[in-house]
Design a protein around this motif. Structure first.
Motif, PDB file in Angstrom:
ATOM      1  N   SER A  63       6.680  15.540  -6.334  1.00  0.00           N
ATOM      2  CA  SER A  63       7.957  16.258  -6.314  1.00  0.00           C
ATOM      3  C   SER A  63       8.777  16.074  -7.584  1.00  0.00           C
ATOM      4  CB  SER A  63       8.789  15.774  -5.120  1.00  0.00           C
ATOM      5  OG  SER A  63       9.134  14.399  -5.281  1.00  0.00           O
ATOM      6  N   ASP A  64       8.364  15.131  -8.439  1.00  0.00           N
ATOM      7  CA  ASP A  64       9.141  14.776  -9.632  1.00  0.00           C
ATOM      8  C   ASP A  64      10.554  14.337  -9.246  1.00  0.00           C
ATOM      9  OD1 ASP A  64       7.042  15.250 -11.346  1.00  0.00           O
ATOM     10  OD2 ASP A  64       7.612  17.327 -11.739  1.00  0.00           O
ATOM     11  N   THR A  65      10.669  13.718  -8.091  1.00  0.00           N
ATOM     12  CA  THR A  65      11.934  13.126  -7.655  1.00  0.00           C
ATOM     13  C   THR A  65      11.704  11.666  -7.294  1.00  0.00           C
ATOM     14  OG1 THR A  65      11.614  13.756  -5.333  1.00  0.00           O
ATOM     15  CG2 THR A  65      12.807  15.308  -6.739  1.00  0.00           C
ATOM     16  N   LEU A  66      12.731  10.852  -7.516  1.00  0.00           N
ATOM     17  CA  LEU A  66      12.709   9.436  -7.155  1.00  0.00           C
ATOM     18  C   LEU A  66      13.973   9.141  -6.357  1.00  0.00           C
ATOM     19  CD1 LEU A  66      11.577   8.027 -10.621  1.00  0.00           C
ATOM     20  CD2 LEU A  66      10.148   8.233  -8.578  1.00  0.00           C
ATOM     21  N   GLY A  67      13.942   8.069  -5.593  1.00  0.00           N
ATOM     22  CA  GLY A  67      15.102   7.694  -4.791  1.00  0.00           C
ATOM     23  C   GLY A  67      15.640   6.338  -5.195  1.00  0.00           C
ATOM     24  N   LEU A  68      16.953   6.169  -5.080  1.00  0.00           N
ATOM     25  CA  LEU A  68      17.609   4.890  -5.344  1.00  0.00           C
ATOM     26  C   LEU A  68      18.514   4.565  -4.167  1.00  0.00           C
ATOM     27  CD1 LEU A  68      18.614   2.473  -7.102  1.00  0.00           C
ATOM     28  CD2 LEU A  68      20.292   4.050  -8.090  1.00  0.00           C
ATOM     29  N   ILE A  69      18.364   3.360  -3.633  1.00  0.00           N
ATOM     30  CA  ILE A  69      19.240   2.856  -2.579  1.00  0.00           C
ATOM     31  C   ILE A  69      20.021   1.683  -3.139  1.00  0.00           C
ATOM     32  CG2 ILE A  69      19.355   1.838  -0.272  1.00  0.00           C
ATOM     33  CD1 ILE A  69      16.595   3.121   0.260  1.00  0.00           C
ATOM     34  N   LEU A  96      16.852  12.078  -9.631  1.00  0.00           N
ATOM     35  CA  LEU A  96      17.059  10.845  -8.871  1.00  0.00           C
ATOM     36  C   LEU A  96      18.042  11.107  -7.738  1.00  0.00           C
ATOM     37  CD1 LEU A  96      16.515   7.744  -8.700  1.00  0.00           C
ATOM     38  CD2 LEU A  96      18.622   7.438 -10.024  1.00  0.00           C
ATOM     39  N   PHE A  97      17.598  10.859  -6.507  1.00  0.00           N
ATOM     40  CA  PHE A  97      18.487  10.895  -5.351  1.00  0.00           C
ATOM     41  C   PHE A  97      19.133   9.516  -5.214  1.00  0.00           C
ATOM     42  CE2 PHE A  97      15.340  14.114  -3.577  1.00  0.00           C
ATOM     43  CZ  PHE A  97      16.151  15.202  -3.854  1.00  0.00           C
ATOM     44  N   ILE A  98      20.461   9.452  -5.293  1.00  0.00           N
ATOM     45  CA  ILE A  98      21.186   8.187  -5.200  1.00  0.00           C
ATOM     46  C   ILE A  98      21.850   8.098  -3.833  1.00  0.00           C
ATOM     47  CG2 ILE A  98      23.033   6.767  -6.179  1.00  0.00           C
ATOM     48  CD1 ILE A  98      22.567   8.292  -8.841  1.00  0.00           C
ATOM     49  N   THR A  99      21.552   7.032  -3.091  1.00  0.00           N
ATOM     50  CA  THR A  99      22.125   6.851  -1.760  1.00  0.00           C
ATOM     51  C   THR A  99      22.844   5.517  -1.683  1.00  0.00           C
ATOM     52  OG1 THR A  99      20.091   5.845  -0.872  1.00  0.00           O
ATOM     53  CG2 THR A  99      20.308   8.231  -0.691  1.00  0.00           C
ATOM     54  N   ASN A 100      23.852   5.456  -0.831  1.00  0.00           N
ATOM     55  CA  ASN A 100      24.693   4.258  -0.684  1.00  0.00           C
ATOM     56  C   ASN A 100      24.470   3.633   0.684  1.00  0.00           C
ATOM     57  OD1 ASN A 100      26.925   2.435  -1.325  1.00  0.00           O
ATOM     58  ND2 ASN A 100      28.058   3.584   0.218  1.00  0.00           N
ATOM     59  N   MET A 115      12.043   9.277   1.979  1.00  0.00           N
ATOM     60  CA  MET A 115      10.632   9.621   2.150  1.00  0.00           C
ATOM     61  C   MET A 115      10.487  11.015   2.732  1.00  0.00           C
ATOM     62  SD  MET A 115       8.856   7.311   0.853  1.00  0.00           S
ATOM     63  CE  MET A 115       7.337   8.082   1.394  1.00  0.00           C
ATOM     64  N   ASN A 116      11.369  11.388   3.666  1.00  0.00           N
ATOM     65  CA  ASN A 116      11.324  12.733   4.246  1.00  0.00           C
ATOM     66  C   ASN A 116      11.662  13.801   3.209  1.00  0.00           C
ATOM     67  OD1 ASN A 116      10.593  11.829   6.784  1.00  0.00           O
ATOM     68  ND2 ASN A 116      12.702  11.705   7.531  1.00  0.00           N
ATOM     69  N   ARG A 117      12.345  13.424   2.125  1.00  0.00           N
ATOM     70  CA  ARG A 117      12.643  14.361   1.045  1.00  0.00           C
ATOM     71  C   ARG A 117      11.487  14.450   0.045  1.00  0.00           C
ATOM     72  NH1 ARG A 117      15.935  15.114   4.295  1.00  0.00           N
ATOM     73  NH2 ARG A 117      18.150  15.550   4.073  1.00  0.00           N
ATOM     74  N   GLY A 118      10.421  13.678   0.293  1.00  0.00           N
ATOM     75  CA  GLY A 118       9.222  13.782  -0.529  1.00  0.00           C
ATOM     76  C   GLY A 118       9.299  13.106  -1.875  1.00  0.00           C
ATOM     77  N   VAL A 119      10.102  12.037  -2.022  1.00  0.00           N
ATOM     78  CA  VAL A 119      10.204  11.366  -3.315  1.00  0.00           C
ATOM     79  C   VAL A 119       8.876  10.745  -3.704  1.00  0.00           C
ATOM     80  CG1 VAL A 119      12.683  10.921  -3.080  1.00  0.00           C
ATOM     81  CG2 VAL A 119      11.038   9.214  -2.252  1.00  0.00           C
ATOM     82  N   ASP A 120       8.665  10.613  -5.011  1.00  0.00           N
ATOM     83  CA  ASP A 120       7.429  10.029  -5.531  1.00  0.00           C
ATOM     84  C   ASP A 120       7.498   8.505  -5.613  1.00  0.00           C
ATOM     85  OD1 ASP A 120       6.369  12.586  -5.905  1.00  0.00           O
ATOM     86  OD2 ASP A 120       7.232  12.743  -7.922  1.00  0.00           O
ATOM     87  N   GLY A 121       8.691   7.939  -5.475  1.00  0.00           N
ATOM     88  CA  GLY A 121       8.853   6.483  -5.548  1.00  0.00           C
ATOM     89  C   GLY A 121      10.285   6.102  -5.222  1.00  0.00           C
ATOM     90  N   LEU A 122      10.499   4.818  -4.952  1.00  0.00           N
ATOM     91  CA  LEU A 122      11.820   4.325  -4.545  1.00  0.00           C
ATOM     92  C   LEU A 122      12.232   3.110  -5.361  1.00  0.00           C
ATOM     93  CD1 LEU A 122      11.502   4.363  -0.647  1.00  0.00           C
ATOM     94  CD2 LEU A 122      12.942   5.869  -2.016  1.00  0.00           C
ATOM     95  N   PHE A 123      13.504   3.096  -5.783  1.00  0.00           N
ATOM     96  CA  PHE A 123      14.154   1.897  -6.308  1.00  0.00           C
ATOM     97  C   PHE A 123      15.078   1.388  -5.202  1.00  0.00           C
ATOM     98  CE2 PHE A 123      13.546   4.754  -9.975  1.00  0.00           C
ATOM     99  CZ  PHE A 123      12.774   3.947 -10.802  1.00  0.00           C
ATOM    100  N   ILE A 124      14.986   0.108  -4.882  1.00  0.00           N
ATOM    101  CA  ILE A 124      15.735  -0.425  -3.748  1.00  0.00           C
ATOM    102  C   ILE A 124      16.515  -1.671  -4.171  1.00  0.00           C
ATOM    103  CG2 ILE A 124      15.593  -1.319  -1.401  1.00  0.00           C
ATOM    104  CD1 ILE A 124      12.874   0.066  -1.158  1.00  0.00           C
TER     105      ILE A 124
END
Length: 335
Positions: A63-69, A96-100, A115-124
């Motif tokens: 997806s060329d998207t990553l997530g950050l929590i 980058l999807f940034i979540t709080n 994960m349901n948004r199909g990110v390729d990886g997560l920063f936690i």
């Protein structure tokens, strides 16, 4: 409003199938001549074609998207980390999807959301290192994508991690106060986190190296919020301390709020060393001497690890741990 250009529009113009056009525009292997590839790309530019990211994800299987929590996005350190990491992702073609997160339970919920948004990886950055949510621990153990624990880590969870040497940071802060002649030094610290405990360990090590046994009455518990630190620092006024190691900038701001409310001054009445060296002290005079955690370095290393994982074919490489070194930035808050 102009009509959205589709792959079929480009295919009709160049006389090829939509599948061939999709493969060319996504740089996938295909049996299309170099001349036809050039015509496809020129048509896409001329028509201002914007790829359908969902369709592209299905073709590319990414997806060329990553997530950050992050916990407490209002923290200057975490907001700076989010901003720095977002720039690095964008520079390399990732969104980058940034979540709080507001609790250990919401950590797990946000992992599932991303994960349901199909990110390729997560920063936690976990909310609670000492008592993490059991659902989070279980979920991390089964993730089908790479994840990097940043700044805070969960012992026992196998995964990549990057953090600063918090024990050394606490030692540097306390050593500086000792070198300036202070012997009765209080520590405002979050003992309910691994980072806080490590910083307090460094504080205690520095005292012992100078022949001073740590006094539990000077180790004041607070969470990483300004209001909590304001309440906790009331007990400071009943001690003989002449200096304070405040183990985050938010904690330092709560301490300063308490001191100023009592008409006390820094460094005339209390010397203070903070932690993070964020922009927080720009609102106060004097500027706070602080332990700097280089956010740019932290985000660079975290992103470098993530790119390496995404590029792997089998994901069999052992977990990576990088420990970065903090440094003391001397300003004007210590007498």
């Amino acid at each position: 409003m102009s009509t959205k250009v589709t792959l079929r529009d480009i295919a009709n113009e160049v006389g090829l199938s939509p599948t061939s056009v999709s493969l060319v525009l996504n740089d996938r292997p295909c049996k299309v001549s170099a001349a036809s590839k050039q015509r496809i790309r020129e048509a896409a530019r001329r028509k201002n074609y914007v790829p359908n990211q969902i369709a592209r994800s299905l073709v590319m299987q990414r997806s060329d998207t990553l997530g950050l929590i992050v916990p407490n996005i209002e923290s200057r350190f975490f907001s700076s980390l989010a901003s720095s990491l977002e720039r690095r992702c964008r520079d390399h073609g990732y969104a980058l999807f940034i979540t709080n997160s507001e609790s250990p339970e919401s950590d797990a919920d946000l992992v599932r959301l991303l994960m349901n948004r199909g990110v390729d990886g997560l920063f936690i950055v976990v909310s609670d290192e000492l008592s993490p949510d059991a659902g989070l621990v279980s979920t991390l153990g089964q993730l089908p994508v790479p994840f990097v624990m940043v700044d805070r880590v969960i012992d026992g969870v196998v995964g990549d991690r990057v953090r600063f040497n918090n024990e050394e940071g606490g030692h540097q802060a306390t050593e500086y106060l000792l070198d300036n002649g202070h012997e009765c030094i209080a520590c405002l610290v979050n003992k309910d986190s691994n980072t806080g405990r490590a910083r307090m360990d460094g504080y205690e090590r520095a005292l012992r190296e100078h022949g001073i046994e740590p006094d539990p009455a000077l180790e004041l518990q607070t969470n990483y919020y300004i209001d909590d630190a304001f309440e906790a620092s009331a007990a400071l006024l009943d001690t003989e301390a002449t200096a304070v190691f405040a183990s985050s900038d938010n904690i330092a701001l709560g301490l300063l709020k308490r001191l100023f409310s009592k008409g006390l001054r820094v460094p005339e009445d209390y010397s203070v060393v903070s932690y993070d060296n964020s922009a927080a002290d720009a609102l106060f005079e004097p500027a706070l001497t602080s332990i700097e955690q280089n956010v740019a370095e932290l985000s660079d290393v975290a992103f470098e690890i993530m790119l390496g994982r995404i590029a792997e074919k089998d994901g069999a490489a052992p977990p990576v741990e990088r420990i970065l070194e903090p440094k003391l930035v001397v300003k004007a808050s210590v007498a």
